[in-house]
Structures are given as C-alpha cells and as structure tokens.
Write a protein that holds these residues in place. Sequence first.
Motif, PDB file in Angstrom:
ATOM      1  N   GLU A 260       0.817  -1.185   0.000  1.00  0.00           N
ATOM      2  CA  GLU A 260       0.000   0.000   0.000  1.00  0.00           C
ATOM      3  C   GLU A 260       0.864   1.253   0.000  1.00  0.00           C
ATOM      4  O   GLU A 260       2.028   1.235   0.345  1.00  0.00           O
ATOM      5  CB  GLU A 260      -0.926   0.020   1.226  1.00  0.00           C
ATOM      6  CG  GLU A 260      -0.211   0.181   2.563  1.00  0.00           C
ATOM      7  CD  GLU A 260       0.198  -1.138   3.161  1.00  0.00           C
ATOM      8  OE1 GLU A 260       0.219  -2.121   2.414  1.00  0.00           O
ATOM      9  OE2 GLU A 260       0.515  -1.170   4.362  1.00  0.00           O
ATOM     10  N   PRO A 263       1.515   6.248   3.980  1.00  0.00           N
ATOM     11  CA  PRO A 263       0.696   7.408   4.364  1.00  0.00           C
ATOM     12  C   PRO A 263       1.565   8.581   4.778  1.00  0.00           C
ATOM     13  O   PRO A 263       2.749   8.431   5.109  1.00  0.00           O
ATOM     14  CB  PRO A 263      -0.131   6.881   5.526  1.00  0.00           C
ATOM     15  CG  PRO A 263       0.711   5.793   6.109  1.00  0.00           C
ATOM     16  CD  PRO A 263       1.453   5.169   4.966  1.00  0.00           C
ATOM     17  N   ALA A 266      -0.824  14.318   4.291  1.00  0.00           N
ATOM     18  CA  ALA A 266      -1.986  14.532   3.425  1.00  0.00           C
ATOM     19  C   ALA A 266      -3.128  13.577   3.730  1.00  0.00           C
ATOM     20  O   ALA A 266      -4.280  13.846   3.361  1.00  0.00           O
ATOM     21  CB  ALA A 266      -1.571  14.398   1.959  1.00  0.00           C
ATOM     22  N   GLU A 267      -2.828  12.456   4.415  1.00  0.00           N
ATOM     23  CA  GLU A 267      -3.857  11.468   4.741  1.00  0.00           C
ATOM     24  C   GLU A 267      -4.524  11.735   6.090  1.00  0.00           C
ATOM     25  O   GLU A 267      -5.345  10.931   6.536  1.00  0.00           O
ATOM     26  CB  GLU A 267      -3.234  10.068   4.770  1.00  0.00           C
ATOM     27  CG  GLU A 267      -2.568   9.649   3.466  1.00  0.00           C
ATOM     28  CD  GLU A 267      -3.584   9.451   2.363  1.00  0.00           C
ATOM     29  OE1 GLU A 267      -3.271   9.787   1.215  1.00  0.00           O
ATOM     30  OE2 GLU A 267      -4.696   8.982   2.665  1.00  0.00           O
ATOM     31  N   ASP A 269      -6.757  13.883   6.886  1.00  0.00           N
ATOM     32  CA  ASP A 269      -8.206  14.094   6.772  1.00  0.00           C
ATOM     33  C   ASP A 269      -8.956  12.767   6.823  1.00  0.00           C
ATOM     34  O   ASP A 269     -10.017  12.658   7.466  1.00  0.00           O
ATOM     35  CB  ASP A 269      -8.522  14.832   5.477  1.00  0.00           C
ATOM     36  CG  ASP A 269      -8.016  16.271   5.501  1.00  0.00           C
ATOM     37  OD1 ASP A 269      -7.661  16.786   4.430  1.00  0.00           O
ATOM     38  OD2 ASP A 269      -7.961  16.854   6.609  1.00  0.00           O
ATOM     39  N   ARG A 270      -8.411  11.745   6.199  1.00  0.00           N
ATOM     40  CA  ARG A 270      -9.035  10.422   6.267  1.00  0.00           C
ATOM     41  C   ARG A 270      -8.946   9.856   7.686  1.00  0.00           C
ATOM     42  O   ARG A 270      -9.869   9.192   8.158  1.00  0.00           O
ATOM     43  CB  ARG A 270      -8.355   9.479   5.276  1.00  0.00           C
ATOM     44  CG  ARG A 270      -8.525   9.881   3.816  1.00  0.00           C
ATOM     45  CD  ARG A 270      -7.781   8.933   2.899  1.00  0.00           C
ATOM     46  NE  ARG A 270      -8.219   7.562   3.089  1.00  0.00           N
ATOM     47  CZ  ARG A 270      -7.627   6.517   2.505  1.00  0.00           C
ATOM     48  NH1 ARG A 270      -6.559   6.699   1.721  1.00  0.00           N
ATOM     49  NH2 ARG A 270      -8.075   5.300   2.713  1.00  0.00           N
ATOM     50  N   LEU A 271      -7.823  10.136   8.368  1.00  0.00           N
ATOM     51  CA  LEU A 271      -7.694   9.696   9.751  1.00  0.00           C
ATOM     52  C   LEU A 271      -8.750  10.363  10.627  1.00  0.00           C
ATOM     53  O   LEU A 271      -9.325   9.733  11.526  1.00  0.00           O
ATOM     54  CB  LEU A 271      -6.293  10.013  10.265  1.00  0.00           C
ATOM     55  CG  LEU A 271      -5.997   9.647  11.721  1.00  0.00           C
ATOM     56  CD1 LEU A 271      -6.088   8.138  11.924  1.00  0.00           C
ATOM     57  CD2 LEU A 271      -4.607  10.142  12.123  1.00  0.00           C
ATOM     58  N   ARG A 274     -12.026   8.570  10.102  1.00  0.00           N
ATOM     59  CA  ARG A 274     -12.087   7.275  10.787  1.00  0.00           C
ATOM     60  C   ARG A 274     -12.264   7.466  12.291  1.00  0.00           C
ATOM     61  O   ARG A 274     -12.980   6.703  12.941  1.00  0.00           O
ATOM     62  CB  ARG A 274     -10.816   6.469  10.496  1.00  0.00           C
ATOM     63  CG  ARG A 274     -10.715   5.972   9.070  1.00  0.00           C
ATOM     64  CD  ARG A 274      -9.686   4.875   8.947  1.00  0.00           C
ATOM     65  NE  ARG A 274      -8.355   5.371   9.253  1.00  0.00           N
ATOM     66  CZ  ARG A 274      -7.506   5.859   8.354  1.00  0.00           C
ATOM     67  NH1 ARG A 274      -7.878   5.932   7.074  1.00  0.00           N
ATOM     68  NH2 ARG A 274      -6.305   6.269   8.696  1.00  0.00           N
ATOM     69  N   TYR A 302       2.665  11.345  10.422  1.00  0.00           N
ATOM     70  CA  TYR A 302       1.362  10.668  10.306  1.00  0.00           C
ATOM     71  C   TYR A 302       1.229   9.575  11.370  1.00  0.00           C
ATOM     72  O   TYR A 302       0.190   9.452  12.020  1.00  0.00           O
ATOM     73  CB  TYR A 302       1.218  10.076   8.914  1.00  0.00           C
ATOM     74  CG  TYR A 302      -0.052   9.277   8.726  1.00  0.00           C
ATOM     75  CD1 TYR A 302      -1.249   9.905   8.383  1.00  0.00           C
ATOM     76  CD2 TYR A 302      -0.062   7.905   8.919  1.00  0.00           C
ATOM     77  CE1 TYR A 302      -2.414   9.184   8.227  1.00  0.00           C
ATOM     78  CE2 TYR A 302      -1.224   7.170   8.766  1.00  0.00           C
ATOM     79  CZ  TYR A 302      -2.400   7.823   8.421  1.00  0.00           C
ATOM     80  OH  TYR A 302      -3.548   7.103   8.287  1.00  0.00           O
ATOM     81  N   GLN A 306      -1.503   9.271  14.297  1.00  0.00           N
ATOM     82  CA  GLN A 306      -2.367   8.082  14.285  1.00  0.00           C
ATOM     83  C   GLN A 306      -2.338   7.373  15.632  1.00  0.00           C
ATOM     84  O   GLN A 306      -3.387   7.016  16.186  1.00  0.00           O
ATOM     85  CB  GLN A 306      -1.904   7.140  13.174  1.00  0.00           C
ATOM     86  CG  GLN A 306      -2.760   5.887  13.029  1.00  0.00           C
ATOM     87  CD  GLN A 306      -2.174   4.932  12.007  1.00  0.00           C
ATOM     88  OE1 GLN A 306      -0.969   4.680  11.996  1.00  0.00           O
ATOM     89  NE2 GLN A 306      -3.018   4.429  11.122  1.00  0.00           N
TER      90      GLN A 306
END
Length: 396
Positions: A260, A263, A266-267, A269-271, A274, A302, A306
């Motif tokens: 994958e 991350p 930039a990721e 916003d997806r975090l 979730r 990131y 997270q």
Amino acid sequence: MITDARPPLLGRLPAGVWVAAFWTVVVVFRFFTRDDELRHLFEYHGNPEDMPLVVTAVVTTLVAALLVRQPLAAVAGALAGSVFSLGMNRVPEASVLQFLIADAVVGYCAAVRSRAVSLGALALPLAVLAALWLQGAVNGYPVNPLAYTGLAATVLIAWLVGNTVHQSRAHGEALRGRATEQAVTAERLRIARELHDMVAHNIGIIAIQAGMGSRVMDTQPAETRNALNAIEATSRETLAGLRRVLGALRQGDQDSAPLEVTPGIAELDRLVERAAGAGVRVALTRRGTARPVPPEVDLAAYRIVQEAVTNVVKHAGTRDCHVTVEYGPEELAVTVEDQGTGSTGAAPVTGYGLAGMRERVTLLHGGFSAGPRPGGGFRVAARLPLPEGAAPEVGP
C-alpha cells in the motif's frame, strides 16, 4: 514543556509528623476526659491505657520517622519498646505488640530494600530473642520455648512475605524492560519495512535512467544529460533518507514490503474521518505554509498522530481531540491534545505506543514529549527537523 506537579501538603510532610500529630490529639483528648491524666500516663500496673499507650505512641512515631531513611534503626526502636514493655506488670500484650511492629518493618525491608538491609533487619529480632532466652536460662527465669519459637516464626514469616513481594516486583520490572526493548526493536523493523518502498522505487528509477543514458549517449547528448540530472536528484533524495533513518536501524527481517501507499500528512483528513466513526471528534489545525517534506518525516508525523488519536479513542474517555500540524522554517511540529480523564499515559506500563513514537522521533533527531496537561487531559508533542532544502522560500 511538561513539568511535574508539586505534591500536595499532605504528601510533603513526613509520615512521622502525621503519626505524632495523631497521638498528640489522642493525649489531649484524654486530658479533657480523664482526671489526673498525666499521672496515669506514667503508670504501668495492669492498665494498657497508661504507660503501654505511651510506649506504643513513641514506638510508632519513631518507626514512621525512620522507616524510609533508616529502616534498621526503625527495627531497633520497635525492639527497644518491646524489651522495655517486658517490665510492665500484668500487661504482656504490650511487649508482643511492639514486637509485631518490628515484624512489619522487617517485612517492609525485605520488600523494598536491598538483600543486605533485609537480612540485617531479620537478624535484629532473632538476636534479641536469642539474648532474652539466654538471659532467662542463665539467671533461672522461667522461659517458655513455645513463646520464643512463635515470635521467631512471626519474624521469618514477615521476611518471607516481603522477600516474595520483592522478587515479584523485580521479575515484573525485568519483564517490562524486556517487553519495551522488544517493542522498540519491532518499531524499528516496521519503520525499515515502510521505507523499503521508497528506497526500492528510487533505486529502480536510477537504474532505468542509467540504462537509457548509456543507450543514447552517442546519438542524443541532451537526453543523456537529463538522465544524469534525474539520477543525481534521485540519489541525493535517497541518500538523505538513508542517512537520517536507516543508519540507526537494525537489519530487519526478510518479509516482503507492504504494497500500500505510504501514508503521510496529506492522509490526516481520512484519519479524522475514521476517528469520527469511532466516536471521537478530531479538530485538525494546520499552521504555517504547507510544503513537501521528506518522506520519512511525512510518515513519522502521520504515525505519531495516528497512534496518539488511537490512544484517545481507547483510553482518554473523551469525545474531543485537537491535532495541530505546524510548518516551521526548520522543523515540522505535531501536537495532539485532549481533555479526557482516562489513562492515556499508561502506555509505558501496559502498552508501547509512546515508546514507538519516541523511537521514531529519536531516529530523526527530533524532540518528543508526552504527559498529562496541567489543566487535565493528555498531550503528545513531537518536533521533526527538516533538511535545508525543505525550508520555504521567502520573497523580497
């Protein structure tokens, strides 16, 4: 900066002061409730509320005052009270009580002190019992072997219980230290696997550009120059990442790298989305001029956010969290704060999220802090240095 809170007044005063204050209150109360109290306190003819009470007060105060710094002196004080109480007529329980206090100190020494101190504390009561038994046998006093044996057994039991506690604590600390080391090692290997994609991709680009340049070197010099420029840029980027990260990592296992996309900031916003699905509202604030950062810094930022948000979801006991990403001229600062009442700081004891975050920041030569906030809640902050080439351009 996180600083340790000053302990309350109850915690700053020594234990001996509180024990002395307790007995003072008891004696003052008795002065108002019994006539001629001062004379009674110096009598020891059958009333345990007279001189035996004074001896108990003195012994417990002395033990509380000496227990932490001079535990052997505390044992000796309790034994002195026990020997002194032997001369009190018709109050045999006074001497036994002082001896049991000495037993408690012996157990404390065996639990929290070194082996030499605990053995010394064990030897003192046994030596006193042996001396009393020998004195009685030589002078013809009546000696009850069962009484001396029973008191010696209480000393041994107290030492064994304390020693068991000491061994259990040492074993637990060793397990926690070993688990933390394993967590740090696993985190390093995980970082190495995550960077594998970036390194392999860049080396592949270098190989392709070199092959193309060698084929068109004679016919298309301009294309050869472009290939060499691309090889130089890609090599510098790869070497910079390797110098900052892979040089501090152990050689990882040979598992295949994840497929994958790695991350980054930039990721986030997806975090946030979730986390909202898990019941925690995350307020994301970006400060400064957003710009590209090295992949290892982007990934570390990131992962820190997270892990911190995951701790909020699991442990904080709150529905709100604030994440701040600040682009500075020389560093990228990441902060995660919450107003919860849970134990997010328990990670060093039962989890290893904070150890992993600290290891990431250390490998990048940054700064990391985590701990309770003065007004409540928990705060995680990381500063990740940026190379000179990542600094924003300032116009005239």
